[in-house]
Scaffold this motif. Structure first.
Motif, PDB file in Angstrom:
ATOM      1  N   GLN A 173     -73.660 -25.643   8.260  1.00 61.51           N
ATOM      2  CA  GLN A 173     -74.344 -26.654   7.457  1.00 61.51           C
ATOM      3  C   GLN A 173     -73.816 -28.023   7.822  1.00 61.51           C
ATOM      4  N   THR A 174     -74.726 -28.964   7.997  1.00 57.36           N
ATOM      5  CA  THR A 174     -74.342 -30.354   8.203  1.00 57.36           C
ATOM      6  C   THR A 174     -74.787 -31.160   6.988  1.00 57.36           C
ATOM      7  N   SER A 175     -74.045 -32.208   6.695  1.00 52.65           N
ATOM      8  CA  SER A 175     -74.423 -33.122   5.619  1.00 52.65           C
ATOM      9  C   SER A 175     -74.018 -34.528   6.022  1.00 52.65           C
ATOM     10  N   CYS A 176     -74.392 -35.498   5.221  1.00 49.35           N
ATOM     11  CA  CYS A 176     -74.347 -36.906   5.628  1.00 49.35           C
ATOM     12  C   CYS A 176     -72.950 -37.453   5.922  1.00 49.35           C
ATOM     13  N   GLY A 177     -72.011 -37.244   5.055  1.00 50.21           N
ATOM     14  CA  GLY A 177     -70.693 -37.827   5.263  1.00 50.21           C
ATOM     15  C   GLY A 177     -70.639 -39.326   5.051  1.00 50.21           C
ATOM     16  N   PHE A 178     -71.607 -39.885   4.348  1.00 48.86           N
ATOM     17  CA  PHE A 178     -71.679 -41.336   4.163  1.00 48.86           C
ATOM     18  C   PHE A 178     -70.463 -41.903   3.438  1.00 48.86           C
ATOM     19  N   ALA A 179     -69.790 -41.123   2.604  1.00 46.15           N
ATOM     20  CA  ALA A 179     -68.651 -41.625   1.829  1.00 46.15           C
ATOM     21  C   ALA A 179     -67.310 -41.394   2.524  1.00 46.15           C
ATOM     22  N   VAL A 180     -67.309 -40.740   3.680  1.00 44.40           N
ATOM     23  CA  VAL A 180     -66.063 -40.483   4.403  1.00 44.40           C
ATOM     24  C   VAL A 180     -65.620 -41.779   5.081  1.00 44.40           C
ATOM     25  N   PRO A 181     -64.387 -42.214   4.862  1.00 48.30           N
ATOM     26  CA  PRO A 181     -63.943 -43.483   5.436  1.00 48.30           C
ATOM     27  C   PRO A 181     -63.713 -43.390   6.947  1.00 48.30           C
ATOM     28  N   PHE A 182     -63.717 -44.533   7.589  1.00 52.49           N
ATOM     29  CA  PHE A 182     -63.296 -44.607   8.988  1.00 52.49           C
ATOM     30  C   PHE A 182     -61.776 -44.518   9.024  1.00 52.49           C
ATOM     31  N   MET A 183     -61.256 -43.744   9.941  1.00 53.31           N
ATOM     32  CA  MET A 183     -59.812 -43.677  10.167  1.00 53.31           C
ATOM     33  C   MET A 183     -59.598 -43.513  11.662  1.00 53.31           C
ATOM     34  N   ALA A 184     -58.621 -44.215  12.181  1.00 55.43           N
ATOM     35  CA  ALA A 184     -58.347 -44.168  13.615  1.00 55.43           C
ATOM     36  C   ALA A 184     -57.314 -43.091  13.922  1.00 55.43           C
ATOM     37  N   TYR A 185     -57.564 -42.343  14.965  1.00 53.85           N
ATOM     38  CA  TYR A 185     -56.643 -41.308  15.429  1.00 53.85           C
ATOM     39  C   TYR A 185     -55.553 -41.968  16.261  1.00 53.85           C
ATOM     40  N   GLU A 186     -54.291 -41.707  15.899  1.00 52.53           N
ATOM     41  CA  GLU A 186     -53.161 -42.287  16.632  1.00 52.53           C
ATOM     42  C   GLU A 186     -52.448 -41.265  17.496  1.00 52.53           C
TER      43      GLU A 186
END
Length: 184
Positions: A130-143
């Motif tokens: 199942q896929t869903s929007c993810g509109f509320a997931v914040p941007f985070m950078a991978y270090e």
């Protein structure tokens, strides 16, 4: 409700391949038992077919997923896009626990990068994607990956890891026995 698929499509596989972390959820059958959600990092997940994935499970402070999967098989794996377009992808399935020194381990383990502290493989038959929007997931950078668990595992050594698993990984927080605990 998101879009549902009977199998992992090539675009799903590409999305999964770009993620640096995934989350695993499981629960016991009893209503009093605790639902567990665990984050997983490193290069630990393999797509084996459009309806089968497996991940290399590392030694940790608990072993809830293993006991839950052993009891009832139910497992969900979730990926979130923290970079790029928003997306959440869930794999719903039935899992089995694969322990070292078994033919199943010998067949699956070579597919993974060898990591210190590997304790078991969770093999999952996927029956729904199942896929869903993810509109509320914040941007985070991978270090980068943390090497803490690998250094800790090397420092403990095989005997130290065996003792730790016996003490910390034999039973869940609800007292359920784990497959690893049954084998120690």
């Amino acid at each position: 409700m998101g879009k549902q698929f009977e199998a992992i499509l090539p675009e799903h596989e590409a999305f999964i391949g770009r993620q640096h972390i995934f989350f695993v959820a499981s629960a016991p059958l009893t209503a009093e038992g605790h639902v567990n959600v665990s984050p997983k990092g490193h290069d630990a997940l393999r797509i084996l077919s459009p309806n089968r994935v497996a991940y290399l499970d590392m030694t940790g402070s608990g072993n809830e997923t293993s006991a839950h999967v052993d009891e009832n098989g139910r497992i969900t794996v979730m990926f979130c896009a923290f970079e790029g377009p928003p997306n959440i992808l869930r794999l719903y399935g039935t899992g089995t626990v694969v322990l070292p020194d078994t033919p199943e381990w010998d067949a699956l383990y070579p597919r993974f990068v060898s990591l210190p502290g590997a304790r078991q493989i969770i093999d999952i038959d996927v029956h729904l994607v199942q896929t869903s929007c993810g509109f509320a997931v914040p941007f985070m950078a991978y270090e980068g990956e943390r090497d803490t668990l690998q250094r800790w595992s090397v420092q403990k050594g095989e005997e130290g890891l065996r003792q730790y698993r016996q003490e910390k990984n034999s039973r869940t927080i609800d007292g359920m026995p784990t497959p690893l605990g049954k084998s120690l």
